[in-house]
Design a protein around this motif. Structure first.
Motif, PDB file in Angstrom:
ATOM      1  N   ILE A 280     -69.003  14.188  59.059  1.00 51.64           N
ATOM      2  CA  ILE A 280     -68.740  13.871  60.474  1.00 51.64           C
ATOM      3  C   ILE A 280     -67.450  14.555  60.933  1.00 51.64           C
ATOM      4  O   ILE A 280     -67.383  15.116  62.031  1.00 51.64           O
ATOM      5  CB  ILE A 280     -68.647  12.343  60.651  1.00 51.64           C
ATOM      6  N   ALA A 281     -66.443  14.544  60.068  1.00 55.94           N
ATOM      7  CA  ALA A 281     -65.173  15.201  60.410  1.00 55.94           C
ATOM      8  C   ALA A 281     -65.359  16.712  60.545  1.00 55.94           C
ATOM      9  O   ALA A 281     -64.788  17.343  61.447  1.00 55.94           O
ATOM     10  CB  ALA A 281     -64.132  14.887  59.340  1.00 55.94           C
ATOM     11  N   ALA A 282     -66.179  17.292  59.674  1.00 59.72           N
ATOM     12  CA  ALA A 282     -66.431  18.735  59.744  1.00 59.72           C
ATOM     13  C   ALA A 282     -67.144  19.102  61.049  1.00 59.72           C
ATOM     14  O   ALA A 282     -66.897  20.174  61.615  1.00 59.72           O
ATOM     15  CB  ALA A 282     -67.259  19.174  58.543  1.00 59.72           C
ATOM     16  N   GLU A 283     -68.007  18.238  61.515  1.00 55.43           N
ATOM     17  CA  GLU A 283     -68.683  18.500  62.792  1.00 55.43           C
ATOM     18  C   GLU A 283     -67.665  18.534  63.940  1.00 55.43           C
ATOM     19  O   GLU A 283     -67.771  19.354  64.857  1.00 55.43           O
ATOM     20  CB  GLU A 283     -69.746  17.438  63.040  1.00 55.43           C
ATOM     21  N   LYS A 284     -66.670  17.664  63.884  1.00 54.83           N
ATOM     22  CA  LYS A 284     -65.623  17.667  64.918  1.00 54.83           C
ATOM     23  C   LYS A 284     -64.841  18.982  64.867  1.00 54.83           C
ATOM     24  O   LYS A 284     -64.486  19.544  65.906  1.00 54.83           O
ATOM     25  CB  LYS A 284     -64.682  16.478  64.710  1.00 54.83           C
ATOM     26  N   ILE A 285     -64.575  19.469  63.664  1.00 52.87           N
ATOM     27  CA  ILE A 285     -63.864  20.744  63.534  1.00 52.87           C
ATOM     28  C   ILE A 285     -64.733  21.890  64.033  1.00 52.87           C
ATOM     29  O   ILE A 285     -64.249  22.816  64.695  1.00 52.87           O
ATOM     30  CB  ILE A 285     -63.432  20.951  62.068  1.00 52.87           C
TER      31      ILE A 285
END
Length: 242
Positions: free
Chosen positions: A222-227
């Motif tokens: 999920i954090a990688a999607e934000k990046i």
């Protein structure tokens, strides 16, 4: 994997900088910031700043490294001498920089297609003038933007972030204070291909239970999607100017 101190067994109930457990540090990115490069990027996450410059494809030297079937990428990671403090600040060429350069290459080469450029190399230089934590992740995310800015054939973008746990609390994007926390700490840098969700980087420093590892990796995606959304915005803004 290495063991960390467990001298502080108190539950980690609030983050040092006040973020939610799954919240990234403030992040921003730009593409095309270095005029003399074929492609470039700037990425800042928290107090870590990465500049990336891409050159190539160009003929690879020394020639014995050439691959007649395809080109290769070659990463060069470096912290600047004044980039921060602490034992991990090791400017210039050293074993840690070589290891991270190798990790970057492995994380990025799976989405780069240089089959049309035999015997060639694409050089990726990352310099970090300011560091806090997550430098290899910032370098990989910046390099992905710079490769796209350079027009290098790519099947997808790669987004990178660290996850982990502090005294049993699973976190995204640890800062340096959390990495150095006097307790049970694990730091897990990951890199994720956007469309497939495949991991191209998975390292771990410290110890973590199986259940917490699974939770951390789910949080990391999920954090990688934000990046990725930040990377995409940087490229859209770059090419909207042309």
């Amino acid at each position: 994997m290495s063991a960390r101190s467990t001298s502080n067994p108190q539950p980690y109930t609030a983050r040092i900088d006040g973020r939610k457990f799954d919240e990234l540090r403030p992040i921003e990115a730009k593409a095309g910031v270095i005029p003399n490069a074929d492609g470039s990027a700037y990425l800042k996450i928290g107090n870590t700043v990465a500049y990336c410059a891409v050159y190539g494809p160009r003929e690879l030297f020394p020639k014995h490294l050439q691959d007649p079937k395809k080109g290769i990428i070659r990463c060069h990671y470096s912290m600047m001498p004044f980039s921060g403090s602490g034992e991990r600040i090791r400017p210039g060429a050293n074993r840690r920089a070589q290891e991270i350069s190798m990790v970057m290459t492995a994380a990025l080469q799976q989405v780069v297609d240089l089959s049309a450029f035999p015997n060639a190399v694409v050089d990726i230089y990352v310099e970090l003038p300011q560091t806090d934590a997550g430098t290899r992740c910032a370098a990989i995310s910046a390099a992905s933007i710079a490769l796209a800015d350079a027009g290098i054939p790519m099947s997808d973008m790669v987004s990178s972030v660290a996850v982990g746990q502090v005294n049993g609390t699973v976190l995204a994007d640890l800062n340096y204070g959390e990495e150095a926390y006097e307790g049970s700490v694990s730091d897990i840098p990951i890199a994720v291909i956007h469309n497939t969700g495949e991991f191209t980087l998975l390292q771990m420093d410290g110890e973590i239970s199986k259940d917490h590892l699974i939770k951390a990796l789910e949080m990391g995606k999920i954090a990688a999607e934000k990046i990725y959304q930040v990377q995409r915005k940087a490229l859209l803004e770059r090419f909207a100017k042309e």
